[in-house]
Design an enzyme around this catalytic site. Structure first.
Site, PDB file in Angstrom:
ATOM      1  N   ARG A  47     -27.774 -49.814  17.127  1.00 10.25           N
ATOM      2  CA  ARG A  47     -29.210 -49.977  17.268  1.00 10.25           C
ATOM      3  C   ARG A  47     -29.688 -51.224  16.535  1.00 10.25           C
ATOM      4  O   ARG A  47     -30.550 -51.948  16.986  1.00 10.25           O
ATOM      5  CB  ARG A  47     -29.938 -48.741  16.746  1.00 10.25           C
ATOM      6  CG  ARG A  47     -31.171 -48.503  17.574  1.00 10.25           C
ATOM      7  CD  ARG A  47     -31.837 -47.182  17.382  1.00 10.25           C
ATOM      8  NE  ARG A  47     -30.974 -46.133  16.885  1.00 10.25           N
ATOM      9  CZ  ARG A  47     -31.455 -45.073  16.233  1.00 10.25           C
ATOM     10  NH1 ARG A  47     -32.756 -44.970  16.015  1.00 10.25           N
ATOM     11  NH2 ARG A  47     -30.663 -44.133  15.808  1.00 10.25           N
ATOM     12  N   GLY A 136     -16.032 -29.430  16.428  1.00 10.98           N
ATOM     13  CA  GLY A 136     -15.404 -30.626  15.872  1.00 10.98           C
ATOM     14  C   GLY A 136     -13.945 -30.791  16.212  1.00 10.98           C
ATOM     15  O   GLY A 136     -13.572 -31.013  17.363  1.00 10.98           O
ATOM     16  N   GLY A 189     -24.694 -32.046   1.191  1.00  8.12           N
ATOM     17  CA  GLY A 189     -24.541 -32.790   2.435  1.00  8.12           C
ATOM     18  C   GLY A 189     -24.127 -31.934   3.618  1.00  8.12           C
ATOM     19  O   GLY A 189     -23.846 -32.441   4.700  1.00  8.12           O
ATOM     20  N   GLU A 192     -28.933 -30.974   6.721  1.00  3.94           N
ATOM     21  CA  GLU A 192     -29.781 -32.159   6.751  1.00  3.94           C
ATOM     22  C   GLU A 192     -31.121 -31.878   6.083  1.00  3.94           C
ATOM     23  O   GLU A 192     -31.489 -30.724   5.848  1.00  3.94           O
ATOM     24  CB  GLU A 192     -30.003 -32.584   8.206  1.00  3.94           C
ATOM     25  CG  GLU A 192     -28.667 -32.744   8.912  1.00  3.94           C
ATOM     26  CD  GLU A 192     -28.756 -33.627  10.139  1.00  3.94           C
ATOM     27  OE1 GLU A 192     -29.617 -34.533  10.171  1.00  3.94           O
ATOM     28  OE2 GLU A 192     -27.956 -33.410  11.049  1.00  3.94           O
ATOM     29  N   LYS A 207     -23.835 -25.446  21.928  1.00  7.55           N
ATOM     30  CA  LYS A 207     -22.399 -25.203  21.984  1.00  7.55           C
ATOM     31  C   LYS A 207     -22.086 -23.942  22.784  1.00  7.55           C
ATOM     32  O   LYS A 207     -21.109 -23.895  23.545  1.00  7.55           O
ATOM     33  CB  LYS A 207     -21.829 -25.097  20.562  1.00  7.55           C
ATOM     34  CG  LYS A 207     -21.891 -26.439  19.825  1.00  7.55           C
ATOM     35  CD  LYS A 207     -21.703 -26.264  18.327  1.00  7.55           C
ATOM     36  CE  LYS A 207     -21.672 -27.594  17.596  1.00  7.55           C
ATOM     37  NZ  LYS A 207     -21.742 -27.426  16.127  1.00  7.55           N
ATOM     38  N   GLY A 306     -18.000 -33.327  10.584  1.00  9.98           N
ATOM     39  CA  GLY A 306     -17.489 -34.353   9.680  1.00  9.98           C
ATOM     40  C   GLY A 306     -16.936 -35.521  10.468  1.00  9.98           C
ATOM     41  O   GLY A 306     -16.495 -35.360  11.609  1.00  9.98           O
TER      42      GLY A 306
END
Lengths: 430, 430
Positions: A47, A136, A189, A192, A207, A306
């Protein structure tokens, strides 16, 4: 081994994107050996130029013109890790229409408008792979799509959101409140600053739609998924589940109806027995439990998010689509031949754990039991706790439709002997 | 959808074979939709005609001439579920050389002479798929071969033999002896009358060879696998492990050396912490734990054996090779580019739990500790149990080579203060 490299265009260079670049570079030799030709980074669309990234990239490769990069004739494979609906959708469609293969981790887009993407892949005769979009690094979509292609999946029961699993695991292991556990997840972490997508179940619902589509060879969108989050769960709920040998998890559940003519797809917190394999899934791990007619019970466990784990899944897909391009073929198309409709949550069969604050006097249990009977809900166990103003009835039902259970709860709230319906939680996995 | 069926020849019609026929029949419509063409049973080769089977088959399809069936021009896919080395090998090679694709569950053959089969597949330009050969219904080989194709596997740690897991689980949960647990497993059909292949680790060693080959892109045969069985494990070993928070499992372990230049492949009983995901794998279930560089820790869990689960894996492979044939392509070839050698067990790095019957007098610990130090083995914990003639030292070492640990044990046996090395067990998974 061919000398002609396969060129990869990367859209997005955040946590996952920079890991993809890093791994492509570090493992260039292995990847080339596995594909039969080297991979080459054709360009990276971002971006904003000049932003600090986790990996060094030749500035000549970085561009803000994603549409131009995707349209380049020399690009073979487009990797989309921008996320969100637009511009991701337009870019993927443009890439596929131009005959390129696409690897994406974009669950939101696949769950909202997968049909458009698959159609573009068909027309362009390219591949659309998306292993990284669910759970993931856990190889899950390929097994569902390919390994179980000769079986009938009956049910998929998964912990597919690491943030909520971390929060619920903390609440279970330390007795923390939802708010405290969320704060801890944020400081580490795992959550959010705006945790809505996770704690309200939106991420898991996307999902669930993707899993249901694959498991039942039908097209399910996120909008069709019944969704409840975990924000209302109290430390008391967690402790009460624990006392009964249960643990509360946010589950994505996709199941065929008994007659096999429709499917239920839902995301909500549920109590599962501590002996269930999913109960042992701690911290931010993900796991998906699959019940198939012949294979029986299967479970897939690993890291659900991750940079590196997600990049591992993306790289696996890059190798697969690269091999397909070299062989002049494509992977399996979207499979929607069964075309089963999604039924309303009310038609879903489940069980409930209910705690009722009641008046402590004779006849209360009879009146409460009658309310359940009126809605055709049978009771499995009932236990009275406390006395006087603290009297509570804790009831676990047998299986019933969610509509009948909901109607029972409404009826109970109307009874003058019931001071409050203190908590209602579905019970799954036994 | 094409009308032209893909013809399947079945070699063997025992527990797995008859389930394959049953599923092909029951799910004909679904399979055709997933493949894009119907499957048709071309013939079934059996050793003896007229035997009672679990499924009814048109007698016109049944033959004792397996070689003739495999050579038929109209056969597209050969499914081998006879097991053993010959005649399975000759039949598979003949099928592949004739341009057919082969699906097999034959771990023993793959682990002994996979090279011959893969070479025949390459020359005939057909597929050789074998998901059912390891861990039955658990989709494991496809994820290793394809999903993790962009990652580096560091270690595979698996419970891949259901019989021995059932026996060890019974010993752990009931305190039974090996003999009693084996008898129970036999009476329930989990163990065969001659249990050697299972309890001596031969079955697990073949699977370990297949897993190591895939995980490390090298060719490993069963003969290269270090193998120890579970027949020597006593109820005392199990109880002692339990007291320390461990559980004993028969593990197949495939790991790269620290320098990445060789691999260790071994099957032996080991103590793993009860908090390890593999510790919760009960009864005859299988599970395989994979550690990859980017993906992190993954686990695959499910039924490792049985007619229906194995048939599910076979059917998944049939769908895959059928799709490939329709697309005029092949699945990924055998990948052996890394060509890593298998190192000796002595070079493998592991840890040990040792129980020593010792004389109960001052200086014993110092002398014992010195023996460990002489072989460069450092001690993590030591605990004295009992007194006088019952005095026992229980020692857990830090990591060391297996050669150093073995030399230490030999040295300890020579010490006059050590009355006996009561038990030695490797410790893994922490």
């Amino acid at each position: 081994m061919s000398d002609k490299p396969l060129k990869v265009a990367l859209l997005g260079c955040g946590v996952v994107g920079s890991q993809v670049v890093k791994l492509m570079r570090e493992q260039a030799g292995d990847l080339a050996a596995r594909i039969g030709a080297p991979l080459e980074l054709a360009g990276v669309a971002v971006r904003k130029l000049g932003r600090k990234r986790d990996v060094e990239i030749d500035p000549a490769l970085v561009t803000t013109d994603a549409e131009g990069l995707v349209a380049r004739d020399d690009v073979d494979i487009v990797v989309e890790v921008i996320g969100g609906i637009e511009p991701a959708r337009s870019l993927i469609v443009s890439a596929l229409s131009g005959g390129k293969s696409v690897v994406t981790a974009n669950k939101a887009l696949l769950a909202e408008d997968g049909a458009t993407l698959f159609e573009a892949a068909r027309q362009g005769n390219g591949d659309l792979y998306y292993e990284a979009s669910v759970a993931g690094a856990i190889p899950l979509l390929r097994p569902l799509r390919e390994s179980l292609a000769g079986d009938h999946v009956k049910r998929v029961l998964g912990i597919v959101n690491g943030t909520t699993n971390y929060i619920l695991d903390k609440m279970d292991s330390t007795g923390a409140s939802f708010t405290d556990a969320l704060e801890e997840a944020q400081s580490l972490g795992y959550a959010e600053a705006d945790p809505t997508a996770d704690v309200e179940g939106f991420d898991a619902a996307a999902k669930a739609a993707i899993l249901a589509s694959l498991a039942f060879h039908s097209r399910v969108t996120a909008a069709e998924v019944h969704r409840e989050g975990i924000t209302e769960i109290t430390a008391t709920d967690v402790a009460s589940a624990k006392a009964m040998g249960y643990v509360i998890k946010l589950l994505a559940i996709c199941a065929k109806s008994d007659d096999g003519r429709s499917i239920g797809v839902r995301v909500h917190p549920a109590m599962i027995p501590r002996t269930h394999p999913l109960a042992g899934v701690r911290e931010a791990y993900n796991a998906v439990f699959v019940e198939a007619e012949s294979a029986g019970q299967l479970m897939f466990y690993g890291k659900g998010a991750g940079g590196a784990p997600t990049a591992s899944a993306v790289l696996g897909d890059i190798v697969a689509v690269a091999r397909n391009r070299r062989a002049g073929t494509r992977g399996p198309d979207e499979s929607t031949y069964a075309d089963l409709p999604v039924h309303e949550m009310g038609a879903t069969v489940t069980r409930c754990h209910v705690a009722l604050d009641v008046a402590d006097k004779p006849g209360v249990l009879a009146r409460v039991a009658e309310e359940f009977a009126q809605h055709d809900v049978s009771i499995q166990t009932v236990r009275q706790e406390g006395h006087g103003d603290d009297a509570q009835l804790v009831i676990v039902t047998h299986q019933a439709t969610d509509a009948a259970l909901t109607a029972t709860m409404a009826g109970l709230r109307e009874l003058d002997i019931v001071r409050a319906v203190a908590s209602v939680m579905r019970v799954e996995g036994d």
